[in-house]
Design a protein around this motif. Structure first.
Motif, short mmCIF file in Angstrom:
data_model
loop_
_atom_site.label_atom_id
_atom_site.label_comp_id
_atom_site.label_asym_id
_atom_site.label_seq_id
_atom_site.Cartn_x
_atom_site.Cartn_y
_atom_site.Cartn_z
N ALA A 87 0.82 -1.22 0.00
CA ALA A 87 0.00 0.00 0.00
C ALA A 87 0.84 1.26 0.00
CB ALA A 87 -0.94 0.00 1.21
N HIS A 88 2.05 1.18 0.58
CA HIS A 88 2.85 2.40 0.74
C HIS A 88 4.16 2.36 -0.02
CE1 HIS A 88 4.99 5.53 3.35
NE2 HIS A 88 3.98 6.15 2.79
N GLY A 89 4.62 1.13 -0.40
CA GLY A 89 5.85 1.04 -1.16
C GLY A 89 7.09 1.31 -0.35
N ASP A 90 7.01 1.20 0.97
CA ASP A 90 8.15 1.46 1.85
C ASP A 90 8.30 0.30 2.82
OD1 ASP A 90 10.27 2.64 3.09
OD2 ASP A 90 9.25 4.53 3.54
N TRP A 91 9.51 -0.29 2.90
CA TRP A 91 9.76 -1.46 3.74
C TRP A 91 10.28 -1.01 5.10
CZ3 TRP A 91 8.35 -6.33 3.56
CH2 TRP A 91 8.97 -7.25 4.39
N TYR A 92 9.52 -1.35 6.16
CA TYR A 92 9.86 -0.91 7.52
C TYR A 92 10.43 -2.02 8.40
CZ TYR A 92 6.60 2.79 6.11
OH TYR A 92 5.97 3.79 5.44
N PHE A 93 10.62 -3.24 7.87
CA PHE A 93 10.80 -4.40 8.74
C PHE A 93 12.19 -5.01 8.72
CE2 PHE A 93 6.49 -4.11 7.05
CZ PHE A 93 5.77 -3.89 8.21
N GLY A 94 13.14 -4.38 8.06
CA GLY A 94 14.51 -4.86 8.10
C GLY A 94 14.80 -5.96 7.10
N GLU A 95 16.10 -6.25 6.90
CA GLU A 95 16.52 -7.22 5.89
C GLU A 95 16.20 -8.65 6.29
OE1 GLU A 95 20.42 -8.20 3.10
OE2 GLU A 95 20.60 -6.86 4.81
N ASP A 96 16.31 -8.98 7.60
CA ASP A 96 16.04 -10.35 8.03
C ASP A 96 14.59 -10.75 7.75
OD1 ASP A 96 18.62 -10.65 8.89
OD2 ASP A 96 18.18 -10.12 10.97
N TYR A 100 12.74 -13.59 5.36
CA TYR A 100 11.73 -14.49 5.91
C TYR A 100 10.46 -14.47 5.04
CZ TYR A 100 7.90 -16.05 8.86
OH TYR A 100 6.78 -16.66 9.33
N MET A 101 10.06 -13.29 4.62
CA MET A 101 8.87 -13.16 3.78
C MET A 101 9.06 -13.90 2.46
SD MET A 101 6.41 -11.33 5.12
CE MET A 101 5.56 -10.51 3.78
N ALA A 102 10.28 -13.91 1.96
CA ALA A 102 10.55 -14.61 0.71
C ALA A 102 10.29 -16.10 0.84
CB ALA A 102 12.01 -14.38 0.29
N ILE A 103 10.50 -16.64 2.05
CA ILE A 103 10.27 -18.07 2.26
C ILE A 103 8.80 -18.37 2.47
CG2 ILE A 103 10.71 -20.00 3.83
CD1 ILE A 103 13.44 -18.87 4.36
N LEU A 148 13.34 -0.30 0.06
CA LEU A 148 12.74 -1.36 -0.75
C LEU A 148 13.21 -2.72 -0.27
CD1 LEU A 148 13.20 0.09 -4.37
CD2 LEU A 148 11.19 0.27 -2.88
N CYS A 149 12.30 -3.69 -0.30
CA CYS A 149 12.63 -5.10 -0.10
C CYS A 149 12.37 -5.80 -1.43
CB CYS A 149 11.76 -5.70 1.01
SG CYS A 149 11.81 -7.50 1.11
N TYR A 150 13.40 -6.40 -2.02
CA TYR A 150 13.23 -7.00 -3.34
C TYR A 150 14.22 -8.14 -3.51
CZ TYR A 150 17.48 -4.58 -4.86
OH TYR A 150 18.78 -4.16 -4.98
N VAL A 151 14.05 -8.89 -4.59
CA VAL A 151 14.94 -10.00 -4.91
C VAL A 151 15.93 -9.53 -5.97
CG1 VAL A 151 15.09 -12.39 -5.70
CG2 VAL A 151 13.08 -11.62 -4.42
N ALA A 152 17.20 -9.49 -5.63
CA ALA A 152 18.25 -9.03 -6.54
C ALA A 152 18.76 -10.21 -7.36
CB ALA A 152 19.38 -8.38 -5.76
N TRP A 153 17.97 -10.61 -8.37
CA TRP A 153 18.38 -11.73 -9.21
C TRP A 153 19.65 -11.38 -9.98
CZ3 TRP A 153 15.92 -16.10 -8.29
CH2 TRP A 153 14.60 -16.06 -7.82
#
Length: 351
Positions: A87-96, A100-103, A148-153
């Motif tokens: 909704a906001h396009g801003d990641w507030y939850f850290g890299e760890d 985890y979300m990716a899994i 941003l939280c994203y997958v750096a392929w």
């Protein structure tokens, strides 16, 4: 997904173009919170019904227990976090937590109906293997005005699209094809004919019970297919046409398909309650404090270890709802020794 849902990972644009009006965020928040609340409560009740009642500890129900645990974890750790980021396009939850979300997000196991612990372990193992690339390549990028939280392929143009194709085939298309074939065979067996010469009440009761279970599982499968189809289509279409990621309304499309996918976590308890008398009795027991919920003695017997304790199942006469309420008061049952005192009625149904 752990990638930016809006497809923007470039640092050339310092402003966050995905900020929405407060009223729109509030509406999406209400929709997602409703999914979260219903999913947590419904699946918690399902888990309690299976764990707390010995009669419910069957092979099929152990798979339903596994599915309920998956849905609880997805709803609890994923729904609101995805909403906030999308909704906001801003990641507030850290890299760890980004890794985890990716899994946990797209790869929770589904559609298991016909084996035991080994199959459950295999499903979870496959989920971990498929999720590993996301976990390994997930990272965050801090921009001047947002994170941003994203997958750096390694190959951003090709790897992401190929990964989504593989995941869609392995966790959506293949399970649906397998389950479709399996339930078609089961359906032809259960509805295609009956054993010649076997007209016993016990046989027909078991056949009806199996048909009810198959119908319930088919509804579960179709619900899963309906909820997750737009999600997989979204990533395939945006992968084929990168310009769609810059479309003005793409954020609303993503929030809608994500909500539908997340809502799959709340439907199964409703299906069990509507189509299975034992689960329905368990839900009545949990919510009997509500003024419009009535727990009958028939419902109480549904979750007991046996419908009637003494005697053998094959020699019991079957009781109507009125008869069971009388039985619960008198503590009397029909057995081989006093068949003549029993009313001739059809055999007890299992569902």
């Amino acid at each position: 997904m752990a990638s930016d849902p809006n497809g923007s990972i470039s640092s050339r644009s310092p402003a966050n173009q995905f900020v929405q009006p407060a009223w729109r965020v509030a509406l999406w928040a209400l929709a997602y919170c409703a999914v979260l609340g219903v999913a947590l409560l419904g699946n918690a009740v399902v888990i309690w019904i299976i764990v707390a009642h010995k009669r419910m500890r069957t092979v099929t129900n152990y798979f339903l227990l596994n599915l309920a645990l998956c849905d609880v974890s997805t709803a609890a750790f994923n729904t609101l976090v995805n909403l906030i980021y999308a909704a906001h396009g801003d990641w507030y939850f850290g890299e760890d937590y980004c890794r985890y979300m990716a899994i946990i997000h797209p790869l929770k196991p589904h559609l298991s109906a016909k084996a035991t612990l080994a199959v459950i372990m295999a499903i979870w193992s496959l989920a971990v293997v498929l999720a590993f690339p996301l976990c390994y390549f997930s990272t965050i990028r801090v921009l001047p005005h947002r994170t941003l939280c994203y997958v750096a392929w390694p190959r951003m143009a090709d790897d992401a699209f190929m990964y989504h194709i593989i995941v869609t085939v392995l966790v959506y298309v293949v399970p649906l094809v397998v389950m479709g074939i399996t339930y078609s065979i089961i359906g032809m067996t259960l509805w295609g004919g009956e054993i010649p010469g076997d007209t016993s009440d016990n046989y027909h009761g078991q056949l009806r019970a199996k048909r009810k279970i198959v119908k319930m599982m088919m509804v579960v499968v179709m619900t899963f297919a309906f909820c997750w189809l737009p999600y997989h289509v979204y990533f395939i279409v945006t992968g084929l046409n990168k310009r769609l990621s810059k479309w003005k309304s793409i954020q609303q499309v993503y929030l809608a398909v994500l909500w539908l996918a997340m809502s799959s976590t709340m439907y199964n308890p409703m299906i069990y309650c509507c189509l299975n008398s034992k689960f329905r009795a368990g839900f009545k027991q949990v919510f009997r404090w509500c003024p419009f919920i009535r727990m009958s003695s028939y419902d109480e017997l549904e979750l007991q270890n046996r419908r009637l304790r003494p005697g053998h199942q094959s020699s019991m006469c079957t009781l109507s709802r009125v008869d069971t309420s009388i039985l619960s008061k008198d503590k009397s049952v029909c057995s081989r020794g006093n068949r003549s005192k029993c009313k001739p009625e059809p055999a007890c149904k299992e569902s």
